[in-house]
Design an enzyme around this catalytic site. Structure first.
Site, short mmCIF file in Angstrom:
data_model
loop_
_atom_site.label_atom_id
_atom_site.label_comp_id
_atom_site.label_asym_id
_atom_site.label_seq_id
_atom_site.Cartn_x
_atom_site.Cartn_y
_atom_site.Cartn_z
N LYS A 1 -32.46 -11.47 11.91
CA LYS A 1 -31.30 -10.85 11.25
C LYS A 1 -30.56 -11.91 10.42
O LYS A 1 -30.25 -11.68 9.25
CB LYS A 1 -30.34 -10.29 12.28
CG LYS A 1 -28.96 -9.92 11.75
CD LYS A 1 -28.05 -9.32 12.78
CE LYS A 1 -27.31 -10.32 13.59
NZ LYS A 1 -26.14 -10.92 12.92
N ASN A 2 -30.32 -13.08 11.02
CA ASN A 2 -29.47 -14.07 10.35
C ASN A 2 -30.20 -14.87 9.28
O ASN A 2 -29.58 -15.69 8.60
CB ASN A 2 -28.82 -14.98 11.39
CG ASN A 2 -27.80 -14.21 12.22
OD1 ASN A 2 -27.45 -13.07 11.88
ND2 ASN A 2 -27.38 -14.79 13.32
N ARG B 1 -19.47 -9.07 8.71
CA ARG B 1 -18.97 -10.33 8.15
C ARG B 1 -19.98 -10.95 7.20
O ARG B 1 -19.61 -11.57 6.19
CB ARG B 1 -18.66 -11.26 9.30
CG ARG B 1 -18.34 -12.66 8.91
CD ARG B 1 -18.19 -13.54 10.11
NE ARG B 1 -18.04 -14.91 9.69
CZ ARG B 1 -16.96 -15.38 9.10
NH1 ARG B 1 -15.93 -14.58 8.92
NH2 ARG B 1 -16.89 -16.62 8.70
N CYS C 1 -13.15 -10.55 14.36
CA CYS C 1 -14.16 -9.81 15.12
C CYS C 1 -13.65 -9.74 16.56
O CYS C 1 -12.54 -10.14 16.85
CB CYS C 1 -15.51 -10.52 15.05
SG CYS C 1 -15.52 -12.06 15.92
N ARG D 1 -12.18 -15.17 12.17
CA ARG D 1 -13.40 -15.79 11.64
C ARG D 1 -13.03 -16.32 10.24
O ARG D 1 -13.23 -15.67 9.25
CB ARG D 1 -14.52 -14.76 11.57
CG ARG D 1 -14.89 -14.12 12.91
CD ARG D 1 -15.77 -15.02 13.76
NE ARG D 1 -17.06 -15.28 13.18
CZ ARG D 1 -18.12 -14.45 13.27
NH1 ARG D 1 -17.96 -13.29 13.87
NH2 ARG D 1 -19.27 -14.76 12.73
N PRO D 2 -12.43 -17.51 10.17
CA PRO D 2 -11.92 -18.00 8.88
C PRO D 2 -13.04 -18.24 7.87
O PRO D 2 -14.20 -18.41 8.25
CB PRO D 2 -11.25 -19.33 9.26
CG PRO D 2 -11.85 -19.73 10.54
CD PRO D 2 -12.21 -18.46 11.27
N ASP E 1 -12.20 -20.50 5.18
CA ASP E 1 -11.59 -21.56 4.38
C ASP E 1 -12.63 -22.54 3.83
O ASP E 1 -12.50 -23.05 2.71
CB ASP E 1 -10.53 -22.30 5.20
CG ASP E 1 -11.12 -22.84 6.50
OD1 ASP E 1 -11.76 -22.07 7.24
OD2 ASP E 1 -10.97 -24.04 6.78
N LEU E 2 -13.69 -22.80 4.60
CA LEU E 2 -14.71 -23.76 4.14
C LEU E 2 -15.53 -23.18 2.98
O LEU E 2 -15.91 -23.89 2.05
CB LEU E 2 -15.62 -24.16 5.29
CG LEU E 2 -14.92 -24.87 6.45
CD1 LEU E 2 -15.90 -25.14 7.58
CD2 LEU E 2 -14.25 -26.16 6.01
N ASP F 1 -25.04 -17.92 20.01
CA ASP F 1 -25.51 -16.53 20.05
C ASP F 1 -26.32 -16.21 21.30
O ASP F 1 -26.70 -15.06 21.51
CB ASP F 1 -26.35 -16.20 18.82
CG ASP F 1 -25.49 -16.16 17.57
OD1 ASP F 1 -26.04 -16.11 16.46
OD2 ASP F 1 -24.25 -16.18 17.71
N ARG G 1 -26.74 -3.38 15.82
CA ARG G 1 -26.55 -4.23 14.64
C ARG G 1 -27.56 -5.35 14.61
O ARG G 1 -27.97 -5.82 13.54
CB ARG G 1 -25.13 -4.83 14.64
CG ARG G 1 -24.02 -3.83 14.41
CD ARG G 1 -22.70 -4.54 14.18
NE ARG G 1 -22.87 -5.62 13.22
CZ ARG G 1 -21.99 -6.61 13.06
NH1 ARG G 1 -20.90 -6.65 13.80
NH2 ARG G 1 -22.20 -7.55 12.17
#
Ligand code: EPZ
Length: 417
Positions: free
Chosen positions: A22-23, A92, A116, A121-122, A124-125, A304, A396
């Site tokens: 998935k990822n 996300r 979540c 879940r920022p 900013d990066l 995970d 999911r």
């Protein structure tokens, strides 16, 4: 909403075919937006998340066909560089389209992802990288808007971020000049994205390291046939389940090299593993030994698999400590596991798990993909009947999970309520 009815106590036996990751497939689907072209992706898992990403690509204007694990994507018709809140709030990973859209259209409007189940879940990066690449980044009514042409830059991430590394990579491949990304994430899914981009003609060095160098190219190829890597988290989930339930299973179409630390920890806990090529034969030993884990960026223990490991340790012959350093709040499964008779105490991001001799079935509720897996694993080991609700979470990230479990002896039924 669907739920699972699970009757525990059955040891596992048989074969499991591991699906595509998935990822890995989600960012690669996003990467097809970088250049107009025709792409064929193979070994694509049929998940809620891949269907969501398909819907997002179609909103952006792509044409997508998907059947029997093969996805055909035509991005020559893309004309709408917008990722709407209605889609992003459900997944996300939709934020992965930011870099590709900025690269192709020199404009991107992507909704900020919400939080979540386990907290903020920022991003900013991600935004730091886009600004470093010389684009204008603003926040407009909950949307991140990126404007302008990216140009090569030095990007130094304070912490390892899979998502930020993906967006920086995809924004940089056609940026004028050279980009260096320091402290890049080096998960296998990043490596797979780099394989996809270099197969398209991108100039990237440092693959599998934390320092990536990207030299911008003018053009990328406009067609590619690419196979998605196996899902290491699905594989780890089944191996953990086998040790907990006892029995013997063989995983097929897996990449053991992506699971080194997990395999070591499983052997420490009592699993007997035989690795040959892309299959792993797993036999459970006598009992489950307590083994501590602390999650870390790859090649460390994956966050995970933290929830699944906790289900395993709840039945160990002693006490263990589980620390999540990636997501310090990723513990919504603790209360649910305790409903099944586990004895877990939480102190900030440290879980102290006291091994118990038995778990007992009860109604429990899923809160996110991996917490759902953890509850299913524990329910399969518990005596009596367990109802796991809100299983749309597990859909999911796990393809045909109940079919795969039934095929190796588990007593699990999906019922619609
Ligand atoms: C990816 O999420 C995975 N999702 C997650 O898997 C996985 O848990 C995570 O990487 C860590 O391995 C996908 O690949 C679709 P990060 P991502 O950016 O990219 C902080 C699953 O179950 N951070 O590596 O969002 C962040 O809060 C999912 O399949 C910032 O502070 O994760 C976290 O503490 C869940 N600012 C750490 O970095 C940022 O801008 C790692 O996050 C970005 C991240």
């Amino acid at each position: 909403m669907d739920k699972f009815i699970i009757r525990g106590g059955h040891p596992l036996s048989g074969d499991v075919h591991i699906s595509g990751a998935k990822n890995a497939v989600l960012p690669i689907m996003a990467a097809t937006l970088i250049t107009p072209g025709h792409f064929i992706l193979r070994n694509v898992p049929d998940l809620r998340d891949t269907r969501t990403m398909r819907k997002l690509l179609e909103i952006i204007g792509a044409k997508v066909e998907f059947s029997n694990g093969v996805m055909k994507i035509d991005t020559t018709t893309c004309n709408n560089p917008v990722a709407p809140y209605e889609v992003v709030k459900t997944m996300r990973a939709s934020f992965d389209v930011l870099g590709p859209l900025a690269s192709r259209f020199r404009y991107a409007k992507v909704s900020l992802p919400g939080g979540c189940a386990w907290g903020p879940r920022p991003v900013d990066l991600h935004l730091k990288a886009m600004k470093a690449l010389g684009t204008e980044v603003t926040l407009e009514e909950g949307y991140i808007v990126v404007k302008g042409a990216a140009r090569g830059a030095d990007i130094n991430f304070e912490i390892s971020s899979v998502g930020a590394t993906k967006n920086a990579l995809m924004a940089a491949v056609k940026a004028k000049g050279k980009t260096v990304i320091q402290n890049a994430a080096c998960e296998p899914e990043i490596s797979a994205l780099i394989d996809f981009l270099t197969a398209l003609g991108a100039d990237i060095t440092g693959q599998d390291s934390t320092r990536l160098c990207i030299t911008g190219v003018q053009e990328l190829r406009n067609e590619l046939d690419f196979t998605i890597i196996p899902d290491r988290i699905e594989a780890g989930t089944f191996l953990i389940t086998n040790l907990l339930l006892g029995g013997e299973i063989r995983l097929h179409a897996v990449n053991p090299g992506h699971l080194s630390i997990v395999l070591n920890k499983l052997q420490e806990a009592g699993s007997e593993l035989e690795i040959s090529g892309n299959s792993i034969l797993a036999k459970s030993g006598a009992g489950i030994r307590p083994v501590n884990i602390t999650t870390a960026p790859y090649p460390g223990f994956p966050t995970d698999l933290q929830a699944q490991w906790m289900a395993l340790m709840s039945r160990a012959t002693g006490d263990s400590i589980i620390i999540d350093e990636i997501y310090r709040d990723r513990f919504t499964h603790v209360a649910e596991l305790n409903r099944l008779g586990a004895k877990i105490k939480l102190e900030q991001n440290v879980a102290i798990v006291e091994g118990v001799s038995q778990l007992a079935g009860a109604p429990v509720m899923s809160t996110d993909i991996r917490a759902s897996a953890s509850l299913i694993i524990a329910a399969l080991a518990a005596t009596g009947v367990t109802e796991v609700s809100r299983i749309y979470h597990i859909d999911r990230g796990y393809e045909k999970i109940e079919t795969k479990l039934k095929n190796i002896g588990a007593d699990i039924e999906r019922v619609s309520t």
